[in-house]
Design a protein around this motif. Structure first.
Motif, PDB file in Angstrom:
ATOM      1  N   ASP A   1       0.803  -1.221   0.000  1.00 17.78           N
ATOM      2  CA  ASP A   1       0.000   0.000   0.000  1.00 17.78           C
ATOM      3  C   ASP A   1       0.836   1.271   0.000  1.00 17.78           C
ATOM      4  O   ASP A   1       0.347   2.342   0.361  1.00 17.78           O
ATOM      5  CB  ASP A   1      -0.961   0.001   1.191  1.00 17.78           C
ATOM      6  CG  ASP A   1      -2.043  -1.058   1.052  1.00 17.78           C
ATOM      7  OD1 ASP A   1      -2.442  -1.355  -0.096  1.00 17.78           O
ATOM      8  OD2 ASP A   1      -2.482  -1.600   2.080  1.00 17.78           O
ATOM      9  N   THR A   2       2.096   1.157  -0.381  1.00 18.73           N
ATOM     10  CA  THR A   2       2.939   2.346  -0.503  1.00 18.73           C
ATOM     11  C   THR A   2       3.598   2.368  -1.879  1.00 18.73           C
ATOM     12  O   THR A   2       3.707   1.346  -2.555  1.00 18.73           O
ATOM     13  CB  THR A   2       4.049   2.394   0.573  1.00 18.73           C
ATOM     14  OG1 THR A   2       4.960   1.329   0.343  1.00 18.73           O
ATOM     15  CG2 THR A   2       3.494   2.319   1.969  1.00 18.73           C
ATOM     16  N   LEU A   3       3.997   3.547  -2.268  1.00 16.51           N
ATOM     17  CA  LEU A   3       4.733   3.725  -3.512  1.00 16.51           C
ATOM     18  C   LEU A   3       5.737   4.849  -3.298  1.00 16.51           C
ATOM     19  O   LEU A   3       5.377   5.930  -2.820  1.00 16.51           O
ATOM     20  CB  LEU A   3       3.784   4.067  -4.664  1.00 16.51           C
ATOM     21  CG  LEU A   3       4.402   4.232  -6.036  1.00 16.51           C
ATOM     22  CD1 LEU A   3       5.094   2.950  -6.498  1.00 16.51           C
ATOM     23  CD2 LEU A   3       3.338   4.649  -7.048  1.00 16.51           C
ATOM     24  N   LEU A   4       6.978   4.580  -3.609  1.00 15.84           N
ATOM     25  CA  LEU A   4       8.046   5.561  -3.492  1.00 15.84           C
ATOM     26  C   LEU A   4       8.561   5.829  -4.903  1.00 15.84           C
ATOM     27  O   LEU A   4       9.077   4.928  -5.565  1.00 15.84           O
ATOM     28  CB  LEU A   4       9.149   5.015  -2.589  1.00 15.84           C
ATOM     29  CG  LEU A   4      10.340   5.907  -2.279  1.00 15.84           C
ATOM     30  CD1 LEU A   4       9.912   7.228  -1.657  1.00 15.84           C
ATOM     31  CD2 LEU A   4      11.317   5.171  -1.368  1.00 15.84           C
TER      32      LEU A   4
ATOM     33  N   PHE B   1      -8.364   7.006  -0.388  1.00 17.13           N
ATOM     34  CA  PHE B   1      -7.528   8.177  -0.573  1.00 17.13           C
ATOM     35  C   PHE B   1      -6.058   7.830  -0.544  1.00 17.13           C
ATOM     36  O   PHE B   1      -5.650   6.783  -0.063  1.00 17.13           O
ATOM     37  CB  PHE B   1      -7.882   9.320   0.387  1.00 17.13           C
ATOM     38  CG  PHE B   1      -7.474   9.147   1.824  1.00 17.13           C
ATOM     39  CD1 PHE B   1      -6.254   9.583   2.280  1.00 17.13           C
ATOM     40  CD2 PHE B   1      -8.358   8.589   2.731  1.00 17.13           C
ATOM     41  CE1 PHE B   1      -5.904   9.458   3.606  1.00 17.13           C
ATOM     42  CE2 PHE B   1      -8.017   8.464   4.063  1.00 17.13           C
ATOM     43  CZ  PHE B   1      -6.781   8.901   4.501  1.00 17.13           C
ATOM     44  N   CYS B   2      -5.302   8.723  -1.125  1.00 16.78           N
ATOM     45  CA  CYS B   2      -3.857   8.592  -1.219  1.00 16.78           C
ATOM     46  C   CYS B   2      -3.247   9.711  -0.383  1.00 16.78           C
ATOM     47  O   CYS B   2      -3.613  10.877  -0.543  1.00 16.78           O
ATOM     48  CB  CYS B   2      -3.433   8.723  -2.682  1.00 16.78           C
ATOM     49  SG  CYS B   2      -1.650   8.681  -2.928  1.00 16.78           S
ATOM     50  N   ARG B   3      -2.348   9.338   0.504  1.00 17.68           N
ATOM     51  CA  ARG B   3      -1.671  10.322   1.345  1.00 17.68           C
ATOM     52  C   ARG B   3      -0.229  10.482   0.866  1.00 17.68           C
ATOM     53  O   ARG B   3       0.485   9.508   0.677  1.00 17.68           O
ATOM     54  CB  ARG B   3      -1.668   9.890   2.800  1.00 17.68           C
ATOM     55  CG  ARG B   3      -0.881  10.865   3.699  1.00 17.68           C
ATOM     56  CD  ARG B   3      -0.942  10.489   5.146  1.00 17.68           C
ATOM     57  NE  ARG B   3      -2.304  10.659   5.607  1.00 17.68           N
ATOM     58  CZ  ARG B   3      -2.859   9.924   6.566  1.00 17.68           C
ATOM     59  NH1 ARG B   3      -2.178   8.966   7.158  1.00 17.68           N
ATOM     60  NH2 ARG B   3      -4.106  10.150   6.937  1.00 17.68           N
ATOM     61  N   ILE B   4       0.153  11.729   0.673  1.00 18.16           N
ATOM     62  CA  ILE B   4       1.539  12.056   0.388  1.00 18.16           C
ATOM     63  C   ILE B   4       2.225  12.198   1.742  1.00 18.16           C
ATOM     64  O   ILE B   4       1.912  13.103   2.510  1.00 18.16           O
ATOM     65  CB  ILE B   4       1.662  13.369  -0.409  1.00 18.16           C
ATOM     66  CG1 ILE B   4       0.934  13.239  -1.750  1.00 18.16           C
ATOM     67  CG2 ILE B   4       3.134  13.748  -0.600  1.00 18.16           C
ATOM     68  CD1 ILE B   4       0.756  14.561  -2.480  1.00 18.16           C
TER      69      ILE B   4
ATOM     70  N   THR C   1      -2.114   9.930 -11.062  1.00 16.76           N
ATOM     71  CA  THR C   1      -2.359   8.786 -11.940  1.00 16.76           C
ATOM     72  C   THR C   1      -2.363   7.490 -11.148  1.00 16.76           C
ATOM     73  O   THR C   1      -3.251   6.642 -11.315  1.00 16.76           O
ATOM     74  CB  THR C   1      -1.283   8.728 -13.052  1.00 16.76           C
ATOM     75  OG1 THR C   1      -1.370   9.923 -13.829  1.00 16.76           O
ATOM     76  CG2 THR C   1      -1.465   7.518 -13.938  1.00 16.76           C
ATOM     77  N   GLU C   2      -1.372   7.316 -10.276  1.00 15.58           N
ATOM     78  CA  GLU C   2      -1.292   6.106  -9.451  1.00 15.58           C
ATOM     79  C   GLU C   2      -2.475   6.005  -8.500  1.00 15.58           C
ATOM     80  O   GLU C   2      -3.032   4.923  -8.297  1.00 15.58           O
ATOM     81  CB  GLU C   2       0.022   6.088  -8.659  1.00 15.58           C
ATOM     82  CG  GLU C   2       1.268   6.018  -9.509  1.00 15.58           C
ATOM     83  CD  GLU C   2       1.480   4.678 -10.183  1.00 15.58           C
ATOM     84  OE1 GLU C   2       0.869   3.669  -9.762  1.00 15.58           O
ATOM     85  OE2 GLU C   2       2.272   4.620 -11.149  1.00 15.58           O
ATOM     86  N   ALA C   3      -2.878   7.120  -7.913  1.00 10.51           N
ATOM     87  CA  ALA C   3      -4.006   7.129  -6.975  1.00 10.51           C
ATOM     88  C   ALA C   3      -5.296   6.730  -7.690  1.00 10.51           C
ATOM     89  O   ALA C   3      -6.064   5.899  -7.176  1.00 10.51           O
ATOM     90  CB  ALA C   3      -4.151   8.512  -6.333  1.00 10.51           C
ATOM     91  N   LYS C   4      -5.546   7.291  -8.840  1.00  9.40           N
ATOM     92  CA  LYS C   4      -6.751   6.939  -9.602  1.00  9.40           C
ATOM     93  C   LYS C   4      -6.749   5.465  -9.969  1.00  9.40           C
ATOM     94  O   LYS C   4      -7.776   4.792  -9.886  1.00  9.40           O
ATOM     95  CB  LYS C   4      -6.863   7.799 -10.856  1.00  9.40           C
ATOM     96  CG  LYS C   4      -7.241   9.231 -10.579  1.00  9.40           C
ATOM     97  CD  LYS C   4      -7.246  10.035 -11.869  1.00  9.40           C
ATOM     98  CE  LYS C   4      -7.465  11.507 -11.602  1.00  9.40           C
ATOM     99  NZ  LYS C   4      -7.370  12.316 -12.824  1.00  9.40           N
ATOM    100  N   ALA C   5      -5.595   4.951 -10.364  1.00  9.82           N
ATOM    101  CA  ALA C   5      -5.488   3.542 -10.751  1.00  9.82           C
ATOM    102  C   ALA C   5      -5.795   2.612  -9.580  1.00  9.82           C
ATOM    103  O   ALA C   5      -6.216   1.471  -9.788  1.00  9.82           O
ATOM    104  CB  ALA C   5      -4.089   3.248 -11.295  1.00  9.82           C
TER     105      ALA C   5
END
Length: 144
Positions: free
Chosen positions: A42-45, A72-75, A99-103
């Motif tokens: 659930d993370t992306l760097l 939701f996506c948290r920065i 883009t990543e959050a929508k996907a």
């Protein structure tokens, strides 16, 4: 300019960028933390490169919601090297984050940005972010 997923070899430059962001001494544990981020589903760097040099990064967390239709996506952390600001790298990283959050089924992005970071606030507003107060924090006993 290239936006790509981080690799463990990016850890030292991420530590330098964290220092510029106001988090010194990250090099002591950065390899462990980057590895943890890279292995968590659930993370992306992401990092931003120009001429094969990493000049920025953004750390995203995807959070499923119970009471809302979209997630939701948290920065969590976001930094562009002090000598590369104004080149559009931050905007490109945010575009990729969207883009990543929508996907992943997210319908919003959020970022917690300390009140002292006035230039960051201006940048986020220029990208369409709105203030959504309130953020509460409790430090747990025994934690660093």
């Amino acid at each position: 300019m290239l936006i790509r997923e981080a690799i463990i070899d990016d850890a030292p430059i991420i530590a330098i960028l964290l220092d510029q962001l106001g988090y010194p001494n990250a090099e002591a544990f950065i390899i462990t933390k980057v590895h943890q981020q890279l292995s968590h589903p659930d993370t992306l760097l992401l990092v931003a490169e120009k001429d094969k040099q990493v000049l920025g990064f953004i750390n995203l967390h995807f959070i499923p919601q119970l009471a809302l239709g979209g997630d939701f996506c948290r920065i969590s952390y976001f930094c562009i090297s002090e000598n590369a600001r104004g080149l559009g790298l931050g905007r490109k990283l945010l575009e990729r984050a969207e883009t990543e959050a929508k996907a992943r089924g997210c319908d919003r992005l959020e970022v917690h940005c300390h009140s002292r970071r006035k230039l960051a606030h201006r940048f986020y507003r220029q990208q369409g972010y709105q203030e959504s107060p309130k953020y509460l924090l409790k430090m747990l006993p025994g934690s660093n």
